[in-house]
Each structure stands twice: as C-alpha cells, then as structure tokens.
Design an enzyme around this catalytic site. Structure first.
Site, PDB file in Angstrom:
ATOM      1  CD  GLU A 280      -5.507   0.672   2.917  1.00 28.49           C
ATOM      2  OE1 GLU A 280      -5.746   1.539   2.050  1.00 28.49           O
ATOM      3  OE2 GLU A 280      -6.108  -0.406   2.986  1.00 28.49           O
TER       4      GLU A 280
ATOM      5  NE  ARG B  21      -4.073  -1.922   0.475  1.00 24.61           N
ATOM      6  CZ  ARG B  21      -4.083  -3.224   0.194  1.00 24.61           C
ATOM      7  NH1 ARG B  21      -3.042  -3.789  -0.412  1.00 24.61           N
ATOM      8  NH2 ARG B  21      -5.128  -3.964   0.478  1.00 24.61           N
TER       9      ARG B  21
ATOM     10  CB  SER C 132      -8.451  -2.093   4.831  1.00 26.85           C
ATOM     11  OG  SER C 132      -8.773  -3.358   4.344  1.00 26.85           O
TER      12      SER C 132
HETATM   13  N1  EPU Z   1     -10.419 -11.764  10.608  1.00 27.33           N
HETATM   14  C1  EPU Z   1     -10.901 -11.834  11.897  1.00 27.33           C
HETATM   15  N2  EPU Z   1     -12.178 -11.411  12.116  1.00 27.33           N
HETATM   16  C2  EPU Z   1     -12.972 -10.960  11.116  1.00 27.33           C
HETATM   17  C3  EPU Z   1     -12.480 -10.883   9.800  1.00 27.33           C
HETATM   18  C4  EPU Z   1     -11.178 -11.288   9.577  1.00 27.33           C
HETATM   19  O1  EPU Z   1     -10.223 -12.250  12.824  1.00 27.33           O
HETATM   20  O2  EPU Z   1     -14.115 -10.615  11.414  1.00 27.33           O
HETATM   21  C5  EPU Z   1      -9.046 -12.254  10.360  1.00 27.33           C
HETATM   22  C6  EPU Z   1      -9.120 -13.696   9.868  1.00 27.33           C
HETATM   23  O3  EPU Z   1      -8.060 -14.408  10.457  1.00 27.33           O
HETATM   24  C7  EPU Z   1      -8.899 -13.551   8.378  1.00 27.33           C
HETATM   25  C8  EPU Z   1      -7.913 -12.422   8.382  1.00 27.33           C
HETATM   26  O4  EPU Z   1      -8.420 -11.516   9.367  1.00 27.33           O
HETATM   27  O5  EPU Z   1      -8.342 -14.712   7.835  1.00 27.33           O
HETATM   28  C9  EPU Z   1      -7.782 -11.739   7.034  1.00 27.33           C
HETATM   29  O6  EPU Z   1      -9.037 -11.193   6.640  1.00 27.33           O
HETATM   30  P1  EPU Z   1      -9.300 -10.824   5.109  1.00 27.33           P
HETATM   31  O7  EPU Z   1      -8.991 -11.980   4.266  1.00 27.33           O
HETATM   32  O8  EPU Z   1     -10.635 -10.214   5.001  1.00 27.33           O
HETATM   33  O9  EPU Z   1      -8.176  -9.770   4.751  1.00 27.33           O
HETATM   34  P2  EPU Z   1      -7.526  -8.542   5.542  1.00 27.33           P
HETATM   35  O10 EPU Z   1      -6.108  -8.884   5.828  1.00 27.33           O
HETATM   36  O11 EPU Z   1      -8.359  -8.155   6.697  1.00 27.33           O
HETATM   37  C10 EPU Z   1      -6.598  -7.445   3.350  1.00 27.33           C
HETATM   38  C11 EPU Z   1      -6.675  -6.113   2.663  1.00 27.33           C
HETATM   39  C12 EPU Z   1      -8.011  -5.953   1.945  1.00 27.33           C
HETATM   40  C13 EPU Z   1      -8.156  -7.081   0.941  1.00 27.33           C
HETATM   41  C14 EPU Z   1      -8.068  -8.416   1.696  1.00 27.33           C
HETATM   42  C15 EPU Z   1      -8.118  -9.625   0.789  1.00 27.33           C
HETATM   43  C16 EPU Z   1      -5.255  -4.584   3.929  1.00 27.33           C
HETATM   44  C17 EPU Z   1      -5.199  -3.423   4.845  1.00 27.33           C
HETATM   45  N3  EPU Z   1      -6.470  -5.037   3.616  1.00 27.33           N
HETATM   46  O12 EPU Z   1      -7.579  -7.423   4.407  1.00 27.33           O
HETATM   47  O13 EPU Z   1      -7.968  -4.730   1.231  1.00 27.33           O
HETATM   48  O14 EPU Z   1      -9.391  -7.008   0.241  1.00 27.33           O
HETATM   49  O15 EPU Z   1      -6.806  -8.483   2.420  1.00 27.33           O
HETATM   50  O16 EPU Z   1      -6.924  -9.738   0.095  1.00 27.33           O
HETATM   51  O17 EPU Z   1      -4.207  -5.066   3.502  1.00 27.33           O
HETATM   52  C18 EPU Z   1      -8.484  -2.404   1.359  1.00 27.33           C
HETATM   53  O18 EPU Z   1      -7.277  -2.190   1.276  1.00 27.33           O
HETATM   54  O19 EPU Z   1      -9.324  -1.464   1.455  1.00 27.33           O
HETATM   55  C19 EPU Z   1      -8.958  -3.782   1.398  1.00 27.33           C
HETATM   56  C20 EPU Z   1     -10.251  -4.094   1.569  1.00 27.33           C
END
Ligand code: EPU
Length: 335
Positions: A331, A163, A234
């Site tokens: 972010e 990012r 995010s």
């Molecule tokens: N999780 C929880 N509780 C929840 C939801 C998620 O504990 O209610 C934990 C779980 O362990 C899950 C992990 O968080 O496996 C990862 O969640 P998710 O796959 O939704 O991804 P993220 O790391 O939270 C990142 C990006 C998103 C992108 C997703 C999918 C960042 C800051 N965010 O989120 O990007 O869509 O991966 O690749 O890196 C954005 O930048 O606006 C964005 C939405």
C-alpha cells in the site's frame, strides 16, 4: 513564501524515518505561488509529497521534492444541514478532523488520528473504521502540471477506489491545492466497524468528538505511535479474492476473517495471513513486523535502511504466496 533548499534532508519528512535526502526541495504556501514557480529550473524527476506518511524512500531522491504549505480552512457554505468547507492541501488531516468534530460536524470523525495532510489524503483515498475520505469529498482543486493551469474535479471524476484514485493513475500530472469537503450537522454516526459498534452499543446522542476519542484509543492500541516508532501505517493492501481463491485460502481453517465487497469478492485481512505465516512481531536487523498489527512494518530501532525494510517486505510476500497462493501488494508507495 516559497522556500527552495538543496541537498535537503528528508528524515523529518517521512514517517518511516529513512535517512535520505533530495537534490532540491521546494515548499510553497499558496496556489498562486505554486503556479508562478519556474518549474523548468527544478531538476527532474519531480515528486510531490504530503506528510510523508505513506512513502518508503528506497534511497536518496535525485530530483526535486515539492511540498505544499497551503494551510487554510474556509467554511464556504453553512447550510442548516450541510456544511461545505474548502481546505488547503497542506493542512494536517487530523487537525481538520479535530476542528470539525469540535464544531459538531459529522463525516470525518472515523478518520481521526490518520497521519498525513489533506492533499495526500485526497490522492490516496485514506480510510479507516468503515469510512473513506471520498465519502465526504465534494471536489478537488488541482494544478495541472501538463497544461500549467488550475483544474477542478468533481468527486466522480476522481474515480475513487480502495486506496486509489485517478490522481494515482495519472501519476505526477496533478498537484492537489485544496479539497472541498461536504460535512453534515445531521446525526449520522458510522458504527459498522465491529470494534466501534461494541463500544457504543448502549449509547444514543453521540457526538462526533466522542467517536473521535474512541477511534483514537482503538488506533493507539493497534498501531505504533508515529512519534515513537517509524512506520508508514499499513504496509500492504488487503487482498480482494474471488470466491474460489477464498475457498482455497480457507482450506484447513475453522474460520478465516473476511468480508464481502462489491461484485461478490472477498476481502481478507493481510494481517491475518501474515500472522499465519509466523511473522507477527518478527524482527530482522532494524526492521520488524509490528507485534500488535502485522500489516505494519516498522523501523524498529530508528536505524533501519530502505534495504532492510524491502528485504522483510519481500520475505513476507513470498511466504504468503507460498502458503496461500495470494500475492500481497504494498500500500506504501516506493520512491
Ligand atoms: N488481524 C490478525 N492479527 C492481528 C491483527 C489483525 O489476524 O494481529 C486480523 C483480524 O482478523 C482483524 C483484521 O485483521 O479483525 C482487521 O484488522 P484491523 O481492523 O486492524 O484492520 P486492517 O484490515 O488490518 C485496515 C486499514 C487500516 C485501517 C483499519 C481500520 C488497509 C490496508 N488498512 O487495516 O488503515 O486503520 O483497516 O479500518 O486497508 C493504513 O492504511 O495505513 C491503515 C492503518
């Protein structure tokens, strides 16, 4: 055409739906128009926005907001394998993804449904489901506000990171006018992200459009629909920890979601930390932590003020710091 407006309402130009305005608003539709603007006549500070999907306006903007309406997609080299296309900064990223998937081109499908425009995507290095936009960027064309001339950057010169890019570090100097993408006809689905791999375990001969549809349905389940609930995706970056920091975070838990990144560091989902602190679905006034993905702060009623979002942000940062000793960083860009 160049449009110049005064006391311009920015509500429709930020997906968080903050009711703010700017002194002057300038929109242009070609790089020639941009270059010929009489910049000295526009009040400072200056801010260039894309789709306004990663911004939190903290109040009215006392300066000039610029926006690109450069909207073209030109296929400049159609090789047997590789396809190069140059795309105007004002093109909506998801419209581009839809088009290239429709042509059977690989590279952008995992980035389906990310709100925002192509220019901002290249600045922010947007990413999702195991792909970052830098992976398919071959070059970025900009207008250099300091030298008042066109410059072209090859991908390594953009210094992309999570990012992040040179454009963010050299804040305000470059305006992206177009982006050169390198896509491929060669079968290359990227299914490492666990949610995606599971969906396609039994399938071969996938198409980019099939992956696009899968990504869209995963996002629909986890993320708020921008047309219904205001947010900026995010809100925080996922923290990258040393082995020792991670061990300290993991103390007392059987398992902690994480993945190893370059240099042996450990990325931990901020969503998990926020949930452990009891904020999932938590609401304060008009601001809330999204119930399906706590990394996302939402304008729950449509009437949230910047102060309400910031106060919730600060409460989360403090709670995570107290519980895990980890400092979360937004972010979303605060303006
Ligand atoms: N999780 C929880 N509780 C929840 C939801 C998620 O504990 O209610 C934990 C779980 O362990 C899950 C992990 O968080 O496996 C990862 O969640 P998710 O796959 O939704 O991804 P993220 O790391 O939270 C990142 C990006 C998103 C992108 C997703 C999918 C960042 C800051 N965010 O989120 O990007 O869509 O991966 O690749 O890196 C954005 O930048 O606006 C964005 C939405």
């Amino acid at each position: 055409m160049v449009t110049v407006e005064h006391n311009f309402d920015l509500s429709a130009l930020n997906t968080f739906g903050m009711k703010v305005s700017c002194d002057t608003y300038v929109e242009y539709s070609s790089s020639q128009e941009l270059q010929s603007l009489d910049f000295d006549s526009f009040p400072k500070p200056w801010l260039h926005i894309g789709g306004g999907s990663n911004l939190l306006f903290t109040g009215d903007f006392k300066g000039t907001v610029f926006h690109s309406a450069i909207k073209y997609v030109k296929y400049v080299d159609m090789g047997l394998e590789e396809v190069l296309l140059t795309v105007g900064a004002g093109v909506i990223l998801d419209e581009l993804v839809k088009e290239t998937c429709g042509y059977g081109l690989w590279g952008l499908e995992n980035l389906s449904s990310i709100p925002g425009e192509v220019g901002a995507a290249a600045v922010q290095n947007v990413g999702a489901y195991g792909v970052e936009v830098k992976d398919v960027i071959a070059g970025v064309v900009c207008f250099d506000l300091q030298e008042r001339k066109k410059v072209i950057f090859k991908t390594p010169e953009c210094a992309y990171a999570y990012r992040d890019s040179m454009f963010k570090r050299e804040k305000g100097r470059y305006i992206v006018t177009s982006v050169l993408f390198r896509l491929t006809r060669k079968y290359s689905p990227k299914l490492e992200y666990k949610g995606l791999a599971g969906l396609f375990a039994e399938k071969e001969n996938l198409t980019p459009s099939e992956i696009r549809e899968a990504v869209i349905s995963i996002r629909k389940e986890k993320l708020p629909d921008p047309s219904e609930i205001g947010s900026a995706g995010s809100f925080f970056k996922n923290p990258v920890l040393s082995g020792a920091q991670f061990a300290s975070v993991a103390q007392g838990y059987d398992t902690v979601p994480h993945y190893i990144v370059e240099g042996g560091f450990v990325k931990v989902p901020a969503a998990w930390m926020i949930e452990q602190c009891g904020f999932k679905g938590h609401r304060e006034g008009n601001a809330a932590v999204y119930e399906k993905q706590p990394l996302v702060l939402v304008n729950a009623t449509g009437a949230a003020t910047p102060e309400e979002i910031i106060s919730l942000e600060n409460r989360i940062i403090e709670a995570v710091k107290n519980k895990f000793g980890v400092e979360l960083h937004p972010e979303v860009e605060h303006i």
